[in-house]
Design a protein around this motif. Structure first.
Motif, PDB file in Angstrom:
ATOM      1  N   ASP A  36       0.814  -1.215   0.000  1.00  0.00           N
ATOM      2  CA  ASP A  36       0.000   0.000   0.000  1.00  0.00           C
ATOM      3  C   ASP A  36       0.845   1.262   0.000  1.00  0.00           C
ATOM      4  O   ASP A  36       0.304   2.363  -0.125  1.00  0.00           O
ATOM      5  CB  ASP A  36      -0.914   0.006   1.237  1.00  0.00           C
ATOM      6  N   VAL A  37       2.159   1.126   0.172  1.00  0.00           N
ATOM      7  CA  VAL A  37       3.037   2.295   0.215  1.00  0.00           C
ATOM      8  C   VAL A  37       3.129   2.905  -1.177  1.00  0.00           C
ATOM      9  O   VAL A  37       3.281   2.184  -2.173  1.00  0.00           O
ATOM     10  CB  VAL A  37       4.438   1.882   0.713  1.00  0.00           C
ATOM     11  N   PRO A  38       3.040   4.232  -1.271  1.00  0.00           N
ATOM     12  CA  PRO A  38       3.138   4.851  -2.597  1.00  0.00           C
ATOM     13  C   PRO A  38       4.520   4.677  -3.204  1.00  0.00           C
ATOM     14  O   PRO A  38       5.513   4.489  -2.502  1.00  0.00           O
ATOM     15  CB  PRO A  38       2.837   6.325  -2.315  1.00  0.00           C
ATOM     16  N   ALA A  39       4.570   4.753  -4.516  1.00  0.00           N
ATOM     17  CA  ALA A  39       5.853   4.720  -5.211  1.00  0.00           C
ATOM     18  C   ALA A  39       6.612   6.013  -4.922  1.00  0.00           C
ATOM     19  O   ALA A  39       6.016   7.043  -4.586  1.00  0.00           O
ATOM     20  CB  ALA A  39       5.629   4.574  -6.711  1.00  0.00           C
ATOM     21  N   PRO A  40       7.942   5.984  -5.014  1.00  0.00           N
ATOM     22  CA  PRO A  40       8.696   7.229  -4.822  1.00  0.00           C
ATOM     23  C   PRO A  40       8.283   8.272  -5.851  1.00  0.00           C
ATOM     24  O   PRO A  40       7.987   7.943  -7.007  1.00  0.00           O
ATOM     25  CB  PRO A  40      10.148   6.790  -5.001  1.00  0.00           C
ATOM     26  N   SER A  41       8.269   9.523  -5.431  1.00  0.00           N
ATOM     27  CA  SER A  41       7.794  10.588  -6.311  1.00  0.00           C
ATOM     28  C   SER A  41       8.782  10.839  -7.449  1.00  0.00           C
ATOM     29  O   SER A  41       9.998  10.793  -7.245  1.00  0.00           O
ATOM     30  CB  SER A  41       7.590  11.877  -5.525  1.00  0.00           C
ATOM     31  N   PRO A  42       8.279  11.097  -8.661  1.00  0.00           N
ATOM     32  CA  PRO A  42       9.178  11.425  -9.776  1.00  0.00           C
ATOM     33  C   PRO A  42      10.065  12.625  -9.479  1.00  0.00           C
ATOM     34  O   PRO A  42      11.244  12.633  -9.853  1.00  0.00           O
ATOM     35  CB  PRO A  42       8.211  11.706 -10.934  1.00  0.00           C
ATOM     36  N   GLY A  43       9.517  13.633  -8.792  1.00  0.00           N
ATOM     37  CA  GLY A  43      10.324  14.797  -8.453  1.00  0.00           C
ATOM     38  C   GLY A  43      11.461  14.455  -7.517  1.00  0.00           C
ATOM     39  O   GLY A  43      12.573  14.976  -7.656  1.00  0.00           O
ATOM     40  N   GLY A  44      11.185  13.552  -6.566  1.00  0.00           N
ATOM     41  CA  GLY A  44      12.243  13.131  -5.652  1.00  0.00           C
ATOM     42  C   GLY A  44      13.334  12.368  -6.367  1.00  0.00           C
ATOM     43  O   GLY A  44      14.526  12.552  -6.095  1.00  0.00           O
ATOM     44  N   LEU A  45      12.941  11.494  -7.284  1.00  0.00           N
ATOM     45  CA  LEU A  45      13.936  10.748  -8.060  1.00  0.00           C
ATOM     46  C   LEU A  45      14.760  11.690  -8.939  1.00  0.00           C
ATOM     47  O   LEU A  45      15.968  11.486  -9.116  1.00  0.00           O
ATOM     48  CB  LEU A  45      13.247   9.689  -8.915  1.00  0.00           C
TER      49      LEU A  45
END
Length: 422
Positions: A24-33
């Motif tokens: 259920d954990v969200p994927a890492p944010s594109p901005g963070g990557l």
């Protein structure tokens, strides 16, 4: 139902429930990557780092894999996912997994005295620094209150040190012993270590040192194989870690090797020492590996000791390996010179996050996360809460103390505030 069957079933159910929650954990944010990309691009273009390879994997699949810069400034060859790195102390979790497998099979016990396998340890003494009034400081030798045992080697409570850690007398004794003189194998090296005084009574202090190298010799004696033969048969080949080894044999492999900057004398000296001793398979720091190889080892840890249908440790042995054994109530003191990190304890060969730590705000991460790093700048983390593994491969001693915490912060900044810290 038998008690063991119940415990195994409960452990497997708990692991399944944890993975279900992590789904259920969200994927890492594109901005963070993107910020990870910007950071390492800047490190390379500013000349502080020749290159790096970064991997973030969630739910068993890479969500970020990028290469930066070059593997060797002399050749200008670009970094690639199959670039080979000296992983130094990230060798330790692999060696300790091998020892835990022997314990799981009843061929080795935590309480076994090391002298059962390396007889010279029966005569090892403890060095005590004595300062007399109006007199010089001297080192006196006393008998250990108990023998150094296998658990001490696994959790670094043996009293064995490195030559750059400890009081001045420790560093002087280790340096004067010339333990790296001439050719030697693991058994010969363990004999040399047995001839040095322990820096503390066994079981009383966590001190980083050659304990895992001695453990490598024990594995050889029990298995009847070299350490590499054992690790290859039991861990590396089954996991598909085909590029992980102590010595590169072919020109093609050597061309894939990453190298530090010419301005990094400590790592360059380490590289010369490694090449000068191809016969020494150091269980504490000798392996070479790639990010894609070590990702498979890391995912096995995230899976609770299982990977692609094969189990490497029983649930009970895996729990023992990944539980803190040096925290409150253990009787183990914290070494002034080095420790697994703020908020971390230590299991059998790996750091374990036990509490938020002392910093305000706490360092990023999750309770129960596993990690280790190395003197060459490599780092890996395993976070069950986020169902994530993340790895950094680079070759820098000069910059690693700055880059490593920055990298970890960047990874966790990819998640919402409530998931970034314990």
């Amino acid at each position: 139902m038998k008690r063991r069957e119940f415990l195994v079933g409960a452990a497997l159910l708990a692991g399944t429930m944890a993975r279900s929650r992590a789904a259920d954990v969200p994927a890492p944010s594109p901005g963070g990557l993107d910020r990870i990309t910007d950071y390492f691009n800047n490190e390379v273009t500013s000349g502080r780092l020749p290159g790096a390879v970064i991997l973030v994997q969630q739910h068993g699949k890479p969500v970020y894999l990028k290469t930066f810069g070059v593997r060797d400034t002399r050749t200008g060859l670009a970094m690639t996912p199959d670039t080979i790195f000296a992983i130094h102390s990230m060798t330790k979790p692999i060696t300790c997994l091998g020892a835990m497998m022997l314990i799981d099979e009843g061929k080795l016990a935590l309480t076994d005295p090391v002298s059962k396998y390396i007889p010279l340890f029966a005569g090892t003494k403890v060095g005590i620094e004595i300062t007399k009034p109006d007199g010089p400081t001297t080192i006196e030798l006393e008998t250990p209150v108990r023998p150094v045992n296998i658990e001490d080697l696994l959790r670094h409570t043996s009293g064995i040190s490195y030559d750059y850690i400890g009081a001045p007398w420790v560093m002087e004794v280790y340096s004067a012993a010339n333990i790296f003189e001439g050719p030697f194998n693991n058994r010969q090296f363990a004999d040399r270590i047995a001839g040095l005084p322990l820096t503390r009574q066994p079981g009383t202090l966590w001190r980083y040192g050659h304990s895992t190298d001695v453990l490598g010799a024990v594995i050889e004696i029990i298995s009847g194989q070299t350490l590499y033969e054992f690790l290859k048969a039991r861990i590396l080949d089954p996991l598909g870690m085909s590029s992980t080894k102590f010595v590169l044999r072919t020109p093609e492999e050597r061309a894939r090797m990453a190298r530090p900057l010419p301005s990094d004398p400590i790592l360059l000296a380490g590289e010369r020492d490694r090449l000068a001793h191809p016969e020494w398979e150091s269980g504490g720091g000798g392996l070479l590996s790639t990010i894609t190889d070590y990702q498979r080892f890391s995912q096995m840890l995230l899976n609770g000791g299982e990977f692609e249908g094969r189990r490497y440790l029983s649930p009970a042995a895996f729990k023992a390996m990944t539980t803190d054994h040096i925290g409150p109530g253990s009787g183990v003191g914290r070494d002034y010179f080095y420790f697994p990190g703020d908020g971390f304890g230590y299991g059998y060969g790996i750091g374990v996050r036990t509490d938020p730590g002392n910093a305000k705000p706490p360092p990023p991460g999750s309770l129960g996360e596993l990690k280790w790093d190395s003197g060459s700048g490599t780092y890996f983390g395993v976070d069950p809460k986020l169902d994530m593994v993340y790895l950094m491969m680079q070759q820098t001693q000069n910059e690693r103390s700055r880059i490593t915490p920055a990298f970890k912060a960047l990874v966790y900044d990819c998640y919402p505030e409530g998931l970034r810290r314990p």
